[in-house]
Design an enzyme around this catalytic site. Structure first.
Site, PDB file in Angstrom:
ATOM      1  N   CYS A 339       0.841  -1.200   0.000  1.00 19.74           N
ATOM      2  CA  CYS A 339       0.000   0.000   0.000  1.00 19.74           C
ATOM      3  C   CYS A 339       0.877   1.252   0.000  1.00 19.74           C
ATOM      4  O   CYS A 339       1.360   1.672   1.056  1.00 19.74           O
ATOM      5  CB  CYS A 339      -0.916   0.006   1.213  1.00 19.74           C
ATOM      6  N   CYS A 342      -0.300   4.108   2.294  1.00 25.82           N
ATOM      7  CA  CYS A 342      -0.112   3.889   3.728  1.00 25.82           C
ATOM      8  C   CYS A 342       1.350   4.036   4.127  1.00 25.82           C
ATOM      9  O   CYS A 342       1.685   4.773   5.062  1.00 25.82           O
ATOM     10  CB  CYS A 342      -0.595   2.494   4.113  1.00 25.82           C
ATOM     11  N   ASP A 343       2.220   3.324   3.445  1.00 25.93           N
ATOM     12  CA  ASP A 343       3.604   3.185   3.894  1.00 25.93           C
ATOM     13  C   ASP A 343       4.588   4.110   3.188  1.00 25.93           C
ATOM     14  O   ASP A 343       5.736   4.244   3.623  1.00 25.93           O
ATOM     15  CB  ASP A 343       4.059   1.728   3.709  1.00 25.93           C
TER      16      ASP A 343
END
Length: 513
Positions: A339, A342-343
Protein backbone atom coordinates in the site's frame (compact mmCIF):
# COMPACT_ATOMS: atom_id res chain seq x y z
CA UNK A 1 -5.42 26.58 12.12
CA UNK A 2 -8.99 25.51 11.30
CA UNK A 3 -10.92 27.36 8.59
CA UNK A 4 -14.34 28.86 9.31
CA UNK A 5 -16.28 25.96 7.77
CA UNK A 6 -14.37 23.33 9.76
CA UNK A 7 -14.76 25.36 12.95
CA UNK A 8 -18.50 25.52 12.45
CA UNK A 9 -18.73 21.76 11.91
CA UNK A 10 -16.54 21.02 14.92
CA UNK A 11 -18.52 23.40 17.14
CA UNK A 12 -21.68 21.47 16.25
CA UNK A 13 -19.98 18.18 17.22
CA UNK A 14 -18.65 19.60 20.49
CA UNK A 15 -22.17 20.46 21.59
CA UNK A 16 -22.43 16.73 22.36
CA UNK A 17 -19.84 16.99 25.17
CA UNK A 18 -21.29 16.11 28.57
CA UNK A 19 -18.23 16.52 30.80
CA UNK A 20 -14.97 18.54 30.84
CA UNK A 21 -12.08 17.72 28.48
CA UNK A 22 -8.51 18.89 29.02
CA UNK A 23 -6.00 19.27 26.19
CA UNK A 24 -2.42 18.96 27.46
CA UNK A 25 -0.12 20.39 24.79
CA UNK A 26 3.63 19.79 24.65
CA UNK A 27 5.26 22.18 22.19
CA UNK A 28 8.42 24.13 21.37
CA UNK A 29 9.18 26.76 18.73
CA UNK A 30 9.16 24.39 15.74
CA UNK A 31 6.51 24.99 13.02
CA UNK A 32 4.54 21.81 13.82
CA UNK A 33 4.46 22.80 17.49
CA UNK A 34 3.05 26.19 16.65
CA UNK A 35 0.39 24.49 14.53
CA UNK A 36 -0.62 22.12 17.32
CA UNK A 37 -0.90 25.07 19.75
CA UNK A 38 -3.20 26.88 17.32
CA UNK A 39 -5.23 23.71 16.82
CA UNK A 40 -5.73 23.23 20.56
CA UNK A 41 -6.67 26.89 21.04
CA UNK A 42 -9.15 26.69 18.16
CA UNK A 43 -10.82 23.63 19.71
CA UNK A 44 -11.01 25.26 23.15
CA UNK A 45 -12.61 28.37 21.65
CA UNK A 46 -15.52 26.27 20.42
CA UNK A 47 -16.66 24.78 23.74
CA UNK A 48 -16.68 25.98 27.35
CA UNK A 49 -16.04 22.36 28.42
CA UNK A 50 -12.62 22.25 26.70
CA UNK A 51 -9.53 23.77 28.35
CA UNK A 52 -5.88 23.88 27.27
CA UNK A 53 -2.77 23.46 29.42
CA UNK A 54 0.89 23.54 28.40
CA UNK A 55 2.98 20.59 29.61
CA UNK A 56 6.27 18.85 28.83
CA UNK A 57 5.84 15.29 27.62
CA UNK A 58 7.90 12.47 26.15
CA UNK A 59 7.17 13.57 22.58
CA UNK A 60 6.99 17.11 21.20
CA UNK A 61 4.80 18.27 19.56
CA UNK A 62 1.93 16.32 21.10
CA UNK A 63 -1.56 16.75 22.48
CA UNK A 64 -3.16 14.65 25.21
CA UNK A 65 -6.95 14.46 25.41
CA UNK A 66 -7.73 13.96 29.10
CA UNK A 67 -10.92 13.41 31.10
CA UNK A 68 -10.54 14.81 34.64
CA UNK A 69 -13.66 12.85 35.62
CA UNK A 70 -12.73 9.35 34.39
CA UNK A 71 -8.95 9.60 34.06
CA UNK A 72 -8.93 8.48 30.41
CA UNK A 73 -5.89 9.52 28.38
CA UNK A 74 -5.70 9.60 24.57
CA UNK A 75 -2.66 11.21 22.95
CA UNK A 76 -1.57 12.43 19.53
CA UNK A 77 2.17 12.81 18.89
CA UNK A 78 2.31 15.00 15.83
CA UNK A 79 -0.42 17.05 14.22
CA UNK A 80 -3.61 14.93 13.93
CA UNK A 81 -4.80 16.25 10.60
CA UNK A 82 -5.41 14.53 7.26
CA UNK A 83 -7.06 11.15 7.79
CA UNK A 84 -6.42 11.40 11.54
CA UNK A 85 -8.50 14.54 12.13
CA UNK A 86 -11.56 12.31 12.52
CA UNK A 87 -9.65 10.33 15.17
CA UNK A 88 -9.10 13.57 17.09
CA UNK A 89 -12.76 14.59 16.86
CA UNK A 90 -13.94 11.19 18.09
CA UNK A 91 -11.38 11.26 20.91
CA UNK A 92 -12.80 14.60 22.04
CA UNK A 93 -16.39 13.34 21.89
CA UNK A 94 -15.75 10.02 23.63
CA UNK A 95 -13.58 11.61 26.32
CA UNK A 96 -16.36 14.15 26.83
CA UNK A 97 -18.99 11.48 27.47
CA UNK A 98 -20.61 11.13 24.04
CA UNK A 99 -21.84 7.51 23.57
CA UNK A 100 -19.43 5.14 21.85
CA UNK A 101 -21.01 3.28 18.95
CA UNK A 102 -19.97 -0.28 19.63
CA UNK A 103 -21.99 -3.14 21.11
CA UNK A 104 -22.89 -3.24 24.78
CA UNK A 105 -21.07 -6.57 25.00
CA UNK A 106 -17.86 -5.02 23.68
CA UNK A 107 -18.11 -2.07 26.08
CA UNK A 108 -18.53 -4.46 29.02
CA UNK A 109 -15.64 -6.60 27.78
CA UNK A 110 -13.33 -3.57 27.49
CA UNK A 111 -14.34 -2.23 30.90
CA UNK A 112 -13.55 -5.59 32.53
CA UNK A 113 -9.99 -5.86 31.17
CA UNK A 114 -7.51 -6.03 34.05
CA UNK A 115 -3.95 -4.72 34.05
CA UNK A 116 -2.17 -1.79 32.41
CA UNK A 117 -2.29 -1.47 28.62
CA UNK A 118 -0.03 1.21 27.16
CA UNK A 119 -0.54 1.37 23.38
CA UNK A 120 1.66 3.25 20.91
CA UNK A 121 0.30 3.38 17.36
CA UNK A 122 2.61 4.52 14.56
CA UNK A 123 0.82 5.94 11.52
CA UNK A 124 1.32 8.04 8.45
CA UNK A 125 -1.21 10.83 7.94
CA UNK A 126 -1.84 9.69 4.36
CA UNK A 127 -2.73 6.14 5.47
CA UNK A 128 -6.42 5.44 4.99
CA UNK A 129 -6.36 2.30 7.17
CA UNK A 130 -4.58 3.83 10.15
CA UNK A 131 -7.55 5.83 11.53
CA UNK A 132 -9.62 2.66 11.98
CA UNK A 133 -6.92 1.18 14.21
CA UNK A 134 -6.28 4.43 16.09
CA UNK A 135 -9.98 4.96 16.69
CA UNK A 136 -10.53 1.39 17.91
CA UNK A 137 -7.78 1.69 20.53
CA UNK A 138 -8.90 5.20 21.46
CA UNK A 139 -12.40 3.87 22.15
CA UNK A 140 -10.91 1.29 24.51
CA UNK A 141 -8.92 4.05 26.23
CA UNK A 142 -12.06 6.19 26.63
CA UNK A 143 -13.88 3.27 28.29
CA UNK A 144 -11.13 1.85 30.52
CA UNK A 145 -8.65 4.25 32.22
CA UNK A 146 -6.13 1.39 32.49
CA UNK A 147 -5.76 1.63 28.70
CA UNK A 148 -3.90 4.52 27.07
CA UNK A 149 -3.03 5.17 23.46
CA UNK A 150 -0.75 7.57 21.65
CA UNK A 151 -0.95 8.07 17.89
CA UNK A 152 2.55 8.75 16.56
CA UNK A 153 3.14 10.35 13.17
CA UNK A 154 5.98 8.21 11.82
CA UNK A 155 7.05 10.85 9.32
CA UNK A 156 7.58 13.36 12.14
CA UNK A 157 9.22 11.04 14.66
CA UNK A 158 11.71 9.43 12.28
CA UNK A 159 14.23 8.56 15.01
CA UNK A 160 11.70 6.32 16.75
CA UNK A 161 10.70 4.75 13.45
CA UNK A 162 14.34 3.96 12.68
CA UNK A 163 15.09 2.71 16.19
CA UNK A 164 12.12 0.36 16.16
CA UNK A 165 12.67 -0.61 12.52
CA UNK A 166 9.13 0.37 11.57
CA UNK A 167 8.59 0.11 7.82
CA UNK A 168 4.82 -0.35 7.61
CA UNK A 169 1.83 1.34 9.17
CA UNK A 170 -0.17 1.09 11.24
CA UNK A 171 2.31 -0.51 13.66
CA UNK A 172 0.91 -1.00 17.15
CA UNK A 173 3.04 -1.52 20.26
CA UNK A 174 1.64 -2.67 23.60
CA UNK A 175 3.73 -2.08 26.70
CA UNK A 176 6.81 -1.67 24.54
CA UNK A 177 6.36 -4.85 22.46
CA UNK A 178 4.96 -5.16 18.94
CA UNK A 179 1.25 -6.03 19.15
CA UNK A 180 -0.01 -5.73 15.58
CA UNK A 181 1.03 -4.49 12.17
CA UNK A 182 -1.44 -3.52 9.48
CA UNK A 183 -5.17 -3.17 9.75
CA UNK A 184 -6.70 -4.85 12.81
CA UNK A 185 -10.28 -4.58 14.05
CA UNK A 186 -11.53 -3.90 17.56
CA UNK A 187 -12.86 -7.45 17.76
CA UNK A 188 -9.46 -8.88 16.83
CA UNK A 189 -7.74 -6.77 19.47
CA UNK A 190 -10.20 -7.84 22.13
CA UNK A 191 -9.66 -11.49 21.20
CA UNK A 192 -5.94 -11.00 21.82
CA UNK A 193 -6.38 -9.08 25.06
CA UNK A 194 -9.14 -11.31 26.46
CA UNK A 195 -8.02 -14.94 26.24
CA UNK A 196 -11.52 -16.38 26.70
CA UNK A 197 -13.23 -14.15 24.15
CA UNK A 198 -12.80 -16.37 21.10
CA UNK A 199 -14.27 -19.48 22.75
CA UNK A 200 -17.28 -17.53 24.04
CA UNK A 201 -17.77 -16.02 20.61
CA UNK A 202 -17.62 -19.42 18.87
CA UNK A 203 -20.20 -20.87 21.24
CA UNK A 204 -22.57 -17.95 20.66
CA UNK A 205 -22.22 -18.21 16.88
CA UNK A 206 -22.89 -21.94 16.82
CA UNK A 207 -26.16 -21.39 18.70
CA UNK A 208 -27.56 -19.09 15.99
CA UNK A 209 -30.64 -20.31 14.15
CA UNK A 210 -30.16 -21.28 10.47
CA UNK A 211 -30.21 -18.49 7.92
CA UNK A 212 -32.03 -18.42 4.65
CA UNK A 213 -29.15 -16.51 3.03
CA UNK A 214 -25.68 -16.49 4.57
CA UNK A 215 -23.38 -14.02 2.81
CA UNK A 216 -19.66 -14.68 3.24
CA UNK A 217 -17.74 -11.47 2.62
CA UNK A 218 -18.41 -7.85 3.52
CA UNK A 219 -17.17 -5.95 0.49
CA UNK A 220 -19.35 -4.21 -2.12
CA UNK A 221 -20.67 -7.51 -3.49
CA UNK A 222 -21.49 -8.88 -0.05
CA UNK A 223 -23.12 -5.66 1.12
CA UNK A 224 -25.27 -5.45 -2.00
CA UNK A 225 -26.28 -9.11 -1.68
CA UNK A 226 -27.23 -8.68 1.99
CA UNK A 227 -29.41 -5.65 1.30
CA UNK A 228 -31.25 -7.35 -1.56
CA UNK A 229 -31.82 -10.49 0.51
CA UNK A 230 -33.05 -8.53 3.54
CA UNK A 231 -35.42 -6.51 1.35
CA UNK A 232 -37.00 -9.80 0.27
CA UNK A 233 -37.73 -10.59 3.92
CA UNK A 234 -35.16 -13.39 4.12
CA UNK A 235 -33.29 -14.20 7.34
CA UNK A 236 -29.87 -12.87 6.34
CA UNK A 237 -26.43 -13.04 7.91
CA UNK A 238 -23.12 -11.53 6.78
CA UNK A 239 -19.88 -13.21 7.77
CA UNK A 240 -16.82 -11.04 7.12
CA UNK A 241 -13.13 -11.17 7.91
CA UNK A 242 -13.28 -7.37 7.78
CA UNK A 243 -16.20 -5.34 6.53
CA UNK A 244 -15.33 -3.46 3.36
CA UNK A 245 -12.70 -5.83 2.06
CA UNK A 246 -10.22 -4.53 -0.49
CA UNK A 247 -12.16 -1.27 -0.96
CA UNK A 248 -11.11 -0.11 2.50
CA UNK A 249 -7.53 0.03 1.20
CA UNK A 250 -8.44 2.13 -1.85
CA UNK A 251 -7.77 5.85 -1.61
CA UNK A 252 -9.36 7.64 -4.57
CA UNK A 253 -12.54 6.33 -6.25
CA UNK A 254 -13.68 8.38 -9.22
CA UNK A 255 -15.63 5.86 -11.30
CA UNK A 256 -18.50 5.03 -8.94
CA UNK A 257 -21.41 6.31 -10.99
CA UNK A 258 -23.34 9.25 -9.48
CA UNK A 259 -20.53 9.97 -7.01
CA UNK A 260 -17.88 12.18 -8.61
CA UNK A 261 -15.18 11.29 -6.10
CA UNK A 262 -14.92 9.47 -2.79
CA UNK A 263 -12.44 7.46 -0.74
CA UNK A 264 -12.47 3.77 0.09
CA UNK A 265 -12.95 4.08 3.89
CA UNK A 266 -15.83 6.54 3.39
CA UNK A 267 -17.55 4.22 0.90
CA UNK A 268 -17.07 1.27 3.28
CA UNK A 269 -18.62 3.23 6.15
CA UNK A 270 -21.61 4.07 3.96
CA UNK A 271 -21.96 0.45 2.85
CA UNK A 272 -21.97 -0.83 6.43
CA UNK A 273 -24.41 1.87 7.56
CA UNK A 274 -26.74 0.93 4.70
CA UNK A 275 -26.61 -2.78 5.54
CA UNK A 276 -27.32 -2.02 9.21
CA UNK A 277 -30.50 -0.22 8.18
CA UNK A 278 -31.94 -3.70 7.55
CA UNK A 279 -32.48 -6.74 9.75
CA UNK A 280 -29.11 -8.27 8.88
CA UNK A 281 -26.81 -9.99 11.37
CA UNK A 282 -23.23 -8.85 10.74
CA UNK A 283 -20.57 -11.19 12.12
CA UNK A 284 -17.31 -9.30 11.67
CA UNK A 285 -13.76 -10.56 12.25
CA UNK A 286 -14.79 -14.08 11.29
CA UNK A 287 -13.17 -16.34 8.72
CA UNK A 288 -14.80 -19.30 6.97
CA UNK A 289 -12.61 -22.40 6.53
CA UNK A 290 -14.94 -25.01 5.01
CA UNK A 291 -18.32 -25.48 3.32
CA UNK A 292 -20.33 -28.70 3.66
CA UNK A 293 -23.88 -29.84 3.06
CA UNK A 294 -25.94 -32.00 5.39
CA UNK A 295 -29.50 -31.03 4.62
CA UNK A 296 -28.58 -27.39 5.22
CA UNK A 297 -25.28 -25.88 4.18
CA UNK A 298 -22.79 -25.77 7.04
CA UNK A 299 -20.03 -23.17 7.16
CA UNK A 300 -17.25 -23.88 9.62
CA UNK A 301 -15.29 -20.91 10.97
CA UNK A 302 -11.65 -20.63 12.02
CA UNK A 303 -12.68 -20.44 15.69
CA UNK A 304 -14.56 -23.76 15.45
CA UNK A 305 -18.08 -22.34 15.21
CA UNK A 306 -20.51 -23.73 12.62
CA UNK A 307 -23.20 -21.63 10.93
CA UNK A 308 -26.10 -23.17 9.01
CA UNK A 309 -28.06 -21.80 6.08
CA UNK A 310 -30.45 -22.82 3.32
CA UNK A 311 -28.35 -20.91 0.77
CA UNK A 312 -24.83 -19.49 0.83
CA UNK A 313 -23.57 -16.49 -1.13
CA UNK A 314 -19.79 -16.31 -1.56
CA UNK A 315 -18.40 -12.77 -1.86
CA UNK A 316 -14.93 -13.18 -0.37
CA UNK A 317 -13.24 -10.88 -2.88
CA UNK A 318 -9.54 -10.83 -3.64
CA UNK A 319 -6.24 -9.73 -2.09
CA UNK A 320 -2.96 -8.29 -3.32
CA UNK A 321 -0.98 -10.74 -5.43
CA UNK A 322 2.47 -11.52 -4.05
CA UNK A 323 5.68 -11.95 -6.07
CA UNK A 324 6.42 -15.33 -4.44
CA UNK A 325 10.18 -14.83 -4.54
CA UNK A 326 12.76 -15.54 -1.82
CA UNK A 327 12.87 -12.79 0.81
CA UNK A 328 9.38 -11.40 0.15
CA UNK A 329 7.68 -12.97 3.17
CA UNK A 330 10.74 -12.49 5.37
CA UNK A 331 10.78 -8.73 4.72
CA UNK A 332 7.06 -8.08 4.55
CA UNK A 333 6.51 -5.04 6.76
CA UNK A 334 10.27 -4.49 6.80
CA UNK A 335 10.52 -2.85 3.40
CA UNK A 336 8.18 -5.02 1.33
CA UNK A 337 4.80 -3.26 1.17
CA UNK A 338 1.57 -3.39 -0.79
CA UNK A 339 0.00 0.00 0.00
CA UNK A 340 1.99 3.01 -1.24
CA UNK A 341 -0.48 5.48 0.29
CA UNK A 342 -0.11 3.89 3.73
CA UNK A 343 3.60 3.19 3.89
CA UNK A 344 5.05 5.64 1.36
CA UNK A 345 5.74 8.45 3.89
CA UNK A 346 8.00 6.10 5.89
CA UNK A 347 10.40 6.05 2.91
CA UNK A 348 10.76 9.81 2.59
CA UNK A 349 14.03 10.70 0.88
CA UNK A 350 14.90 7.03 0.18
CA UNK A 351 15.09 4.91 -2.96
CA UNK A 352 12.25 2.45 -3.63
CA UNK A 353 10.97 0.10 -6.32
CA UNK A 354 7.47 -0.55 -7.64
CA UNK A 355 6.81 -4.02 -9.05
CA UNK A 356 4.23 -3.84 -11.82
CA UNK A 357 3.59 -1.56 -14.78
CA UNK A 358 -0.20 -1.56 -14.84
CA UNK A 359 -2.37 1.34 -13.74
CA UNK A 360 -1.92 0.62 -10.04
CA UNK A 361 1.86 0.30 -10.42
CA UNK A 362 2.35 3.53 -12.36
CA UNK A 363 -0.08 5.41 -10.10
CA UNK A 364 1.95 4.19 -7.13
CA UNK A 365 5.20 5.30 -8.76
CA UNK A 366 3.81 8.79 -9.41
CA UNK A 367 2.57 9.14 -5.82
CA UNK A 368 5.82 7.86 -4.35
CA UNK A 369 7.95 10.09 -6.58
CA UNK A 370 6.61 13.10 -4.67
CA UNK A 371 7.90 11.65 -1.39
CA UNK A 372 10.96 9.49 -2.00
CA UNK A 373 14.32 10.18 -3.62
CA UNK A 374 13.87 7.82 -6.57
CA UNK A 375 11.45 5.17 -7.87
CA UNK A 376 12.43 2.22 -10.05
CA UNK A 377 9.49 0.52 -11.81
CA UNK A 378 10.04 -3.11 -12.80
CA UNK A 379 7.62 -4.54 -15.38
CA UNK A 380 7.74 -8.20 -16.43
CA UNK A 381 6.30 -7.56 -19.90
CA UNK A 382 8.06 -5.85 -22.81
CA UNK A 383 5.86 -2.76 -22.38
CA UNK A 384 3.83 -1.02 -19.72
CA UNK A 385 0.14 -1.84 -19.43
CA UNK A 386 -0.86 1.42 -17.75
CA UNK A 387 -3.04 4.02 -19.46
CA UNK A 388 -1.18 6.44 -21.73
CA UNK A 389 -1.98 9.43 -19.52
CA UNK A 390 -0.30 7.74 -16.56
CA UNK A 391 2.72 6.72 -18.64
CA UNK A 392 3.17 10.31 -19.84
CA UNK A 393 2.95 11.64 -16.30
CA UNK A 394 5.52 9.13 -15.05
CA UNK A 395 7.86 9.95 -17.93
CA UNK A 396 7.63 13.65 -17.10
CA UNK A 397 8.92 13.13 -13.57
CA UNK A 398 12.66 13.25 -13.16
CA UNK A 399 13.01 10.60 -10.46
CA UNK A 400 11.20 7.61 -12.00
CA UNK A 401 13.12 4.94 -13.92
CA UNK A 402 11.12 2.32 -15.80
CA UNK A 403 12.64 -1.07 -16.64
CA UNK A 404 10.67 -3.52 -18.78
CA UNK A 405 11.26 -7.25 -19.29
CA UNK A 406 12.43 -7.39 -15.69
CA UNK A 407 11.76 -10.55 -13.67
CA UNK A 408 12.29 -10.00 -9.95
CA UNK A 409 14.18 -13.00 -8.57
CA UNK A 410 14.68 -12.21 -4.89
CA UNK A 411 14.41 -9.57 -2.18
CA UNK A 412 17.67 -8.73 -0.41
CA UNK A 413 18.01 -7.50 3.15
CA UNK A 414 20.32 -7.35 6.17
CA UNK A 415 18.05 -9.41 8.42
CA UNK A 416 16.30 -6.32 9.75
CA UNK A 417 15.13 -4.49 6.64
CA UNK A 418 15.22 -4.49 2.83
CA UNK A 419 18.44 -3.30 1.22
CA UNK A 420 17.67 -4.12 -2.41
CA UNK A 421 16.39 -6.60 -4.94
CA UNK A 422 17.74 -8.72 -7.76
CA UNK A 423 16.13 -9.08 -11.16
CA UNK A 424 16.85 -10.81 -14.46
CA UNK A 425 16.63 -8.98 -17.77
CA UNK A 426 14.42 -11.34 -19.77
CA UNK A 427 15.82 -10.03 -23.09
CA UNK A 428 19.49 -10.71 -22.27
CA UNK A 429 19.18 -13.14 -19.34
CA UNK A 430 21.57 -10.91 -17.38
CA UNK A 431 21.16 -10.49 -13.62
CA UNK A 432 21.08 -7.06 -11.99
CA UNK A 433 20.94 -5.67 -8.47
CA UNK A 434 19.09 -2.52 -7.39
CA UNK A 435 19.96 -0.99 -4.02
CA UNK A 436 16.88 0.43 -2.30
CA UNK A 437 15.01 0.70 0.99
CA UNK A 438 11.50 -0.30 -0.02
CA UNK A 439 9.59 -2.46 -2.52
CA UNK A 440 5.93 -1.79 -3.34
CA UNK A 441 4.23 -4.77 -4.99
CA UNK A 442 1.45 -3.82 -7.44
CA UNK A 443 0.86 -6.88 -9.65
CA UNK A 444 -2.86 -7.47 -9.37
CA UNK A 445 -5.17 -9.55 -7.22
CA UNK A 446 -5.69 -13.17 -6.13
CA UNK A 447 -9.23 -14.48 -5.40
CA UNK A 448 -9.84 -15.51 -1.78
CA UNK A 449 -11.10 -18.97 -2.65
CA UNK A 450 -8.43 -21.42 -1.43
CA UNK A 451 -10.68 -22.74 1.33
CA UNK A 452 -13.19 -23.89 -1.31
CA UNK A 453 -10.82 -25.91 -3.51
CA UNK A 454 -12.28 -29.33 -4.24
CA UNK A 455 -15.71 -28.15 -3.14
CA UNK A 456 -16.78 -25.89 -5.98
CA UNK A 457 -15.91 -25.48 -9.66
CA UNK A 458 -13.24 -22.82 -10.32
CA UNK A 459 -11.03 -21.54 -13.10
CA UNK A 460 -7.32 -22.33 -13.16
CA UNK A 461 -6.76 -18.95 -11.45
CA UNK A 462 -9.04 -19.89 -8.55
CA UNK A 463 -12.02 -17.79 -9.65
CA UNK A 464 -15.41 -19.31 -8.78
CA UNK A 465 -17.41 -20.06 -11.92
CA UNK A 466 -20.98 -18.73 -11.87
CA UNK A 467 -23.89 -18.71 -14.30
CA UNK A 468 -25.99 -15.70 -15.27
CA UNK A 469 -27.97 -16.02 -12.00
CA UNK A 470 -24.79 -16.02 -9.92
CA UNK A 471 -25.15 -19.72 -9.06
CA UNK A 472 -22.08 -21.91 -8.68
CA UNK A 473 -21.67 -25.63 -9.44
CA UNK A 474 -23.38 -26.36 -6.09
CA UNK A 475 -27.17 -25.87 -6.12
CA UNK A 476 -28.08 -23.21 -3.57
CA UNK A 477 -24.57 -21.77 -3.42
CA UNK A 478 -24.10 -18.47 -5.21
CA UNK A 479 -21.09 -16.18 -5.69
CA UNK A 480 -20.45 -12.57 -6.62
CA UNK A 481 -17.70 -9.98 -7.01
CA UNK A 482 -13.96 -10.29 -7.48
CA UNK A 483 -13.84 -13.91 -6.28
CA UNK A 484 -15.79 -15.00 -9.38
CA UNK A 485 -14.89 -15.34 -13.05
CA UNK A 486 -16.41 -11.93 -13.84
CA UNK A 487 -14.68 -10.30 -16.79
CA UNK A 488 -13.83 -7.09 -14.93
CA UNK A 489 -13.00 -6.39 -11.30
CA UNK A 490 -14.70 -3.11 -10.45
CA UNK A 491 -16.68 -1.90 -7.43
CA UNK A 492 -19.81 -1.13 -9.40
CA UNK A 493 -19.68 -4.51 -11.18
CA UNK A 494 -19.24 -6.29 -7.84
CA UNK A 495 -22.31 -4.53 -6.44
CA UNK A 496 -24.37 -5.51 -9.48
CA UNK A 497 -23.25 -9.12 -9.29
CA UNK A 498 -24.08 -9.17 -5.56
CA UNK A 499 -27.63 -8.09 -6.36
CA UNK A 500 -27.87 -10.67 -9.14
CA UNK A 501 -26.66 -13.51 -6.93
CA UNK A 502 -28.98 -12.47 -4.09
CA UNK A 503 -32.00 -12.45 -6.41
CA UNK A 504 -30.81 -15.80 -7.71
CA UNK A 505 -30.77 -17.15 -4.15
CA UNK A 506 -34.28 -15.78 -3.56
CA UNK A 507 -35.53 -17.51 -6.72
CA UNK A 508 -33.83 -20.75 -5.64
CA UNK A 509 -35.53 -20.62 -2.22
CA UNK A 510 -38.95 -20.05 -3.81
CA UNK A 511 -38.54 -23.06 -6.09
CA UNK A 512 -36.95 -25.39 -3.54
CA UNK A 513 -38.66 -24.54 -0.25
Amino acid sequence: MLDANLKQQLQTYLQNLKRPVELLVSADDAPKSLEIIRLADDIASLSALVTVKRVTSQRTPSMQVISPDTGSNISFAGLPMGHEFTSLVLALLHTGGHPIKITAEQIAQIASLQGQFKFETYVSLSCQNCPDVVQAINMMAAINPNITNVMIDGALFQEEVTERNIMAVPSVYLNGEIFAQGRISLAEMLNRLDSGAEARQAEALSEKAPYEVLVIGGGPAGASAAIYAARKGLRTGVLADKFGGQVSETVGIENFISVKATEGPKLVANLEAHVREYDVEIMDNQKAVSLKQDGLYQVELANGAVLKSKTVLLATGARWREMNVPGEKEYRGKGVAYCPHCDGPLFKGKRVAVIGGGNSGIEAAIDLANIVEHVTVLEFDSKLRADDVLQRKAASMGNITIITQAMTTDVVGDGQRVTGLNYTDRATNESHHVALAGIFVQIGLVPNSEWLRGTIEMTARGEIIVDNHGQTSLPGVFAAGDVTNSAYKQIIIAMGSGATASLGAFDYLIRNS
